[in-house]
Design a protein around this motif. Structure first.
Motif, PDB file in Angstrom:
ATOM      1  N   ARG A 325     -16.439  -5.168  -9.615  1.00 22.76           N
ATOM      2  CA  ARG A 325     -15.284  -6.058  -9.825  1.00 22.76           C
ATOM      3  C   ARG A 325     -15.192  -7.084  -8.708  1.00 22.76           C
ATOM      4  O   ARG A 325     -14.866  -8.254  -8.949  1.00 22.76           O
ATOM      5  N   SER A 353      -5.527  -8.464 -10.396  1.00 23.59           N
ATOM      6  CA  SER A 353      -6.309  -8.017  -9.235  1.00 23.59           C
ATOM      7  C   SER A 353      -5.547  -8.172  -7.926  1.00 23.59           C
ATOM      8  O   SER A 353      -5.930  -7.577  -6.911  1.00 23.59           O
ATOM      9  N   ASP A 356      -4.500  -4.775  -6.901  1.00 22.09           N
ATOM     10  CA  ASP A 356      -5.547  -3.760  -6.904  1.00 22.09           C
ATOM     11  C   ASP A 356      -5.441  -2.899  -5.645  1.00 22.09           C
ATOM     12  O   ASP A 356      -4.880  -3.309  -4.621  1.00 22.09           O
ATOM     13  N   ILE A 361     -10.874  -6.785  -3.073  1.00 25.49           N
ATOM     14  CA  ILE A 361     -10.625  -7.368  -4.391  1.00 25.49           C
ATOM     15  C   ILE A 361      -9.362  -8.219  -4.361  1.00 25.49           C
ATOM     16  O   ILE A 361      -9.310  -9.316  -4.929  1.00 25.49           O
ATOM     17  N   ALA A 365      -9.122 -12.240  -5.193  1.00 19.98           N
ATOM     18  CA  ALA A 365      -8.180 -12.733  -6.203  1.00 19.98           C
ATOM     19  C   ALA A 365      -7.221 -13.762  -5.601  1.00 19.98           C
ATOM     20  O   ALA A 365      -6.887 -14.766  -6.244  1.00 19.98           O
TER      21      ALA A 365
END
Length: 943
Positions: A325, A353, A356, A361, A365
């Motif tokens: 991801r 995200s 997250d 991540i 994002a």
């Protein structure tokens, strides 16, 4: 007795005794002993004792004892960073041992601890040569690994023939390590390229995956430095891309094509389809992502390839694996630079995200969201991100704030149209509990105040809200913000509704929690506020407020009454236009203000900090003088001529004149524009400065300094933009209640409370709780709108003027003289080899024969692009200088039989590396026609 003495002497000279050798600690014993002691003094003491033992053991004539001692030293050096330079000679001694285990320990110690400054490194050269020619594969491997770690110029020059010979070894492990070793040899001795490069290119045709992986790995590293020199290798690399099935080799080839495609646009047309085929058929995620990254970064002009890459990116984003991801978001960030529709298709995943569990991540994002910010949606996106910051952990909270600050301030606040909103946003950021971006917020508060004149009233309001909150004084992370708030409140105090309230906040008792450098700014701002208050009370109306005089200067047609009317209407509203600002200061209020100053600052008159003591005494001197004269002449307060005769009147007039000049931004190149006076000799060497300033001690404490101060033409502060605003009263209610609580507790330090209405902003707070629940939906909608091309909306009011001098570059680039590096020399040598300008023999290069005839290079490398066979090269210009400098024996000039000299032409600027590849002379053997050197291109069959 004699025998005993003899044994004792032998032990002293030869090292430890037999008993000590028998009970010598091994590496395992050392590790167990270190782990048994707690980290700290106990562990350090144990390591010191172990080092003393090792120093005795290493002097032993027994190689087994010495090897164990050196092995323990390598462990201590690797994990505890212990200096083992004292054992350098013993490591060299072990490398000469015929026993492989001892040799391995010696080479390991040399690889870890040797540096170009190690004295005994020259003693290792001969042993390396012996091991390189050994019949034992393991000895050769140890020598090659050591060369890769500690190679110097001398070692590379002396051992290049031996490494060259090993490239044709029948043993794959030796051949593979020799190829990998070339990278270090080339970096230290660029002339080795002329000897080894063609044989290195030959390995690109091998079918052995190990040989191919080592060779492509070397070219990948070389290509990252100067890719243009390796364009002629594109046919062989293309063949590997199409035929090879080794994932790691293909990844390296893709990295090379990513660099080459930017230099040769025609290459992309041929390479993009094979890359798409690899991406479709491969199941290896690492290879698929490398194909995606290559396409979105270098082949983004091919729509079909980009669509395929975006589809693969979406698959990554939907994976349960956090690593995949993360890679998906990273690929989306790259493709979003050229294709915003790709980000729009995956906006829901990007927004989710932000919440997250993995921090990496969330950061990716966040970068994607900030890349979509524009002047149309910056207000709403920042509001939503503030809500995320309040709910996030401290680390990610500061990451959000940092991204917002950098994005909004980029290119001198280019995307900010409403500076009143942005200043209030900076105030909201300051109140977030985990905020640790005080330095950047401090800079922007001061910078905006100096650049944007229209925002100064709102800036003073925000600064006042920060200063009157006693709870903020205990947070060390925002002390820099409070410093900026104090500075803007004092510098632009004329825009304040209640200067007395600012004075109370600057002198409140909890300011003793501030560091001395920040408290000095508080006191200096209090001096400005007191000067303004006394000036408003004592001086004539025309001089009392600098804003009035500025308005008169802007429009000579204005009468004083007109400018006064405009100011009062703006500051107090239309209903109170007849009220003069001077009326807010009576004799009683001024006396109370002076009492507050004297009472609060008298204990600081003897402060140990010089900055505080100096500012306090200046402020106390002014306050005591004004208190004495106003008290003595209170009965004559209505006679203006009496006020003019006061010393306070004269002093305040001079101080206000001195403070009337405005601070503004300064160009980063301003110093360069100052001409050097005639006769001024500037010393380049500042060694004499120590003797001149020997008795001067610089203060230790951090000093407050303004950012880029300069003087701008005083053209007044535009206040017309705030005429019709009906500001609310609720935004400062919390801070006012805190101040009221402090007044009850410390009544002595506060003036009597009045019922003046506090200023407020018409803009909603950035973290309105009513909107936090629907953050995701709002942010998705905003990002979707930001990606749709639309016309710029009409602004309710024009964007204020922002002073720009150097496009907001806080860190101007400094021109540095380019120095010829080894990378440039390697590229030059590669060009000469690929273009057929290699030397006549290897022995001329290295001063010694190589011992083996060099294999003939395959013609595939230069098919279709090599120069004609009858083209002759002569050494002229920069090329001749380079060869004469980097070869031990210069190459003789070639002369044609016809005797016709052909003038060379300078190569295309795109084909030169740093201007060091000079002019070439070429002559066609048929009719003596001048031929211009061909540009390095990809062979025609490929294109």
């Amino acid at each position: 007795m004699t025998s005993s003495t003899s044994n004792s002497n032998n032990n002293t000279l030869g090292g430890p005794s037999l008993m000590e050798t028998l009970f010598q600690r091994t590496v395992d014993d050392l590790i167990k002993g270190i782990r048994l002691h707690n980290p700290g003094s106990a562990q350090s003491s144990f390591i010191s004792k172990s080092l003393d033992e090792i120093r005795r053991e290493i002097k032993s004539t027994d190689l087994a004892t010495k090897s164990i001692a050196v092995n323990k030293l390598t462990y201590l050096h690797s994990l505890h960073n212990i200096d083992i330079s004292f054992a350098a000679f013993h490591a060299v001694e072990l490398t000469s041992s015929p026993i492989f285990n001892f040799k391995k320990i010696g080479y390991l110690a040399a690889s870890l601890s040797f540096s170009p400054s190690t004295d005994v490194i020259l003693l290792l050269t001969n042993q390396l040569r012996k091991d390189l020619t050994s019949a034992n594969v393991h000895d050769v491997s140890l020598a090659l690994e050591c060369i890769s770690a500690i190679c110097t110029v001398d070692i590379a020059r002396d051992l290049t023939p031996d490494v060259f010979n090993l490239m044709t070894s029948s043993k794959n492990i030796v051949k593979k390590k020799a190829i990998a070793c070339l990278l270090k040899v080339f970096s230290q001795f660029p002339d080795a390229v002329r000897v080894c490069f063609k044989r290195l290119v030959e390995n690109l045709e091998k079918n052995d995956d190990q040989m191919l992986a080592a060779t492509v790995g070397v070219f990948c590293e070389l290509c990252s430095k100067e890719p243009r020199a390796y364009l002629p290798l594109a046919p062989e690399l293309y063949r590997i891309l199409v035929e090879c099935r080794n994932n790691w080799v293909l990844i390296k080839v893709l990295k090379i094509f990513e660099k080459l495609a930017k230099l040769e646009p025609r290459l992309a047309k041929k390479v993009v389809e094979p890359i798409c085929d690899v991406m479709k058929r491969s199941e290896a995620k690492s290879l698929v992502f490398e194909c995606v990254r290559t396409i979105v970064s270098s082949f983004y002009e091919y729509e079909f390839a980009v669509k395929l890459a975006v589809g693969k990116i979406r698959e990554f984003l939907l994976e349960s694996d956090l690593n995949l991801r993360y890679l998906g978001l990273q690929g989306l960030l790259i493709v979003g630079q050229h294709h915003l529709w790709a980000v729009l298709e995956n906006k829901e995943i990007v927004i989710k995200s932000l919440s997250d569990v993995d921090r990496n991540i969330k950061v990716e994002a966040l970068r994607l969201v900030m890349s979509m910010v524009s002047e149309d949606n910056v207000v709403e996106i920042c509001r939503v991100l503030i809500g995320y910051a309040l709910k996030s952990d401290p680390e990610f909270c500061n990451e959000i704030l940092r991204s917002m600050l950098l994005t909004c301030s980029s290119n001198v606040y280019e995307i900010v149209n409403d500076f009143d909103w942005y200043v209030s946003l900076l105030g909201e950021m300051s109140r977030i509990p985990h905020c640790q971006n005080g330095e950047e917020i401090e800079y922007q508060l001061i910078d905006i105040g100096m650049r944007v004149k229209d925002v100064r009233p709102e800036l003073v309001r925000v600064g006042r809200d920060l200063l009157i909150d006693p709870a903020l004084l205990g947070n060390p992370f925002i002390h820099r913000i409070l410093s900026a708030a104090a500075w803007v409140s004092g510098e632009y105090v004329r825009f304040s509704r209640n200067p007395s309230e600012i004075m109370e906040a600057l002198l409140q008792p909890r300011t003793n929690l501030l560091p001395p450098s920040i408290r000095a700014v508080y006191i200096h701002s209090a001096f400005k506020v007191l000067s303004f208050c006394l000036g408003t009370f004592l001086l004539p109306n025309k001089d009392a407020n600098s804003s009035f005089s500025n308005l008169v200067d802007m429009d000579p047609g204005f009468t004083y009454s007109e400018s006064e009317q405009e100011f009062t209407e703006t500051e107090h509203g239309a209903n109170s236009s007849s009220l003069h600002k001077k009326d807010m200061f009576t004799r009683e209020s001024i006396v109370n203000l002076l009492t507050l100053v004297i009472t609060s600052l008298s204990p600081l008159a003897d402060s140990h900090d010089v900055e505080i003591q100096e500012r306090v005494r200046n402020l106390l001197g002014l306050a005591l003088l004004a208190q004495q004269e106003i008290s003595c002449h209170h009965e004559q307060k209505e006679k203006r001529v009496d006020w003019v005769d006061l010393k306070t009147y004269i002093l305040i007039r001079l101080v206000n004149d001195a403070l009337s000049e405005e601070f503004g931004p300064i160009s980063s190149s301003a110093q360069d524009r100052v001409p050097v006076p005639d006769g001024l000799v500037l010393e380049e060497n500042l060694s004499k400065l120590d003797s001149i300033c020997a008795d001067v001690q610089l203060p230790i404490s951090e000093k407050f300094s303004l950012v880029r101060p300069t003087y701008l033409p005083t053209d007044g502060d535009s206040l017309s933009s705030r005429q019709n605003e009906d500001e609310s009263e609720t935004s400062a209610a919390e801070s006012t209640s805190l101040l009221a609580e402090h007044r009850k507790r410390h009544g002595l330090f506060y003036l009597p409370s009045d019922n003046n209405k506090n200023a407020s902003t018409s803009f909603p707070p950035a973290n309105d709780p009513d909107h936090i629940d629907k953050d995701v939906e709002d942010l998705v909608k905003l990002t979707e709108e930001s990606l749709v091309l639309k016309r710029k909306p009409n602004q309710a009011r024009p964007r204020p003027v922002v002073v720009k001098l150097d496009e907001g570059d806080r860190h101007p680039t400094i021109a540095v003289k380019k120095i010829e590096s080894n990378d440039d020399l390697i590229s030059g040598a590669v060009r000469d080899v690929l273009l057929g300008n290699e030397p006549l023999s290897q022995s001329n290069q290295l001063g010694k024969p190589s011992g083996r005839k060099k294999g003939k290079a395959h013609a595939k490398v230069d098919q279709g692009s090599e120069l004609k066979d009858n083209t002759e090269n002569s050494e002229t210009g920069n090329s001749g200088k380079r060869r004469s400098k980097h070869r031990s024996h210069g190459k003789e000039k070639k002369h044609s039989d016809s005797g016709n000299n052909v003038e060379g032409r300078e190569e295309n600027g795109k084909e030169k590396s740093g201007g060091r590849h000079g002019r070439h002379k070429a002559k066609q053997s048929g009719g003596g026609i001048d031929v211009v050197d061909q540009k390095q291109v990809i062979p025609d069959f490929l294109l």
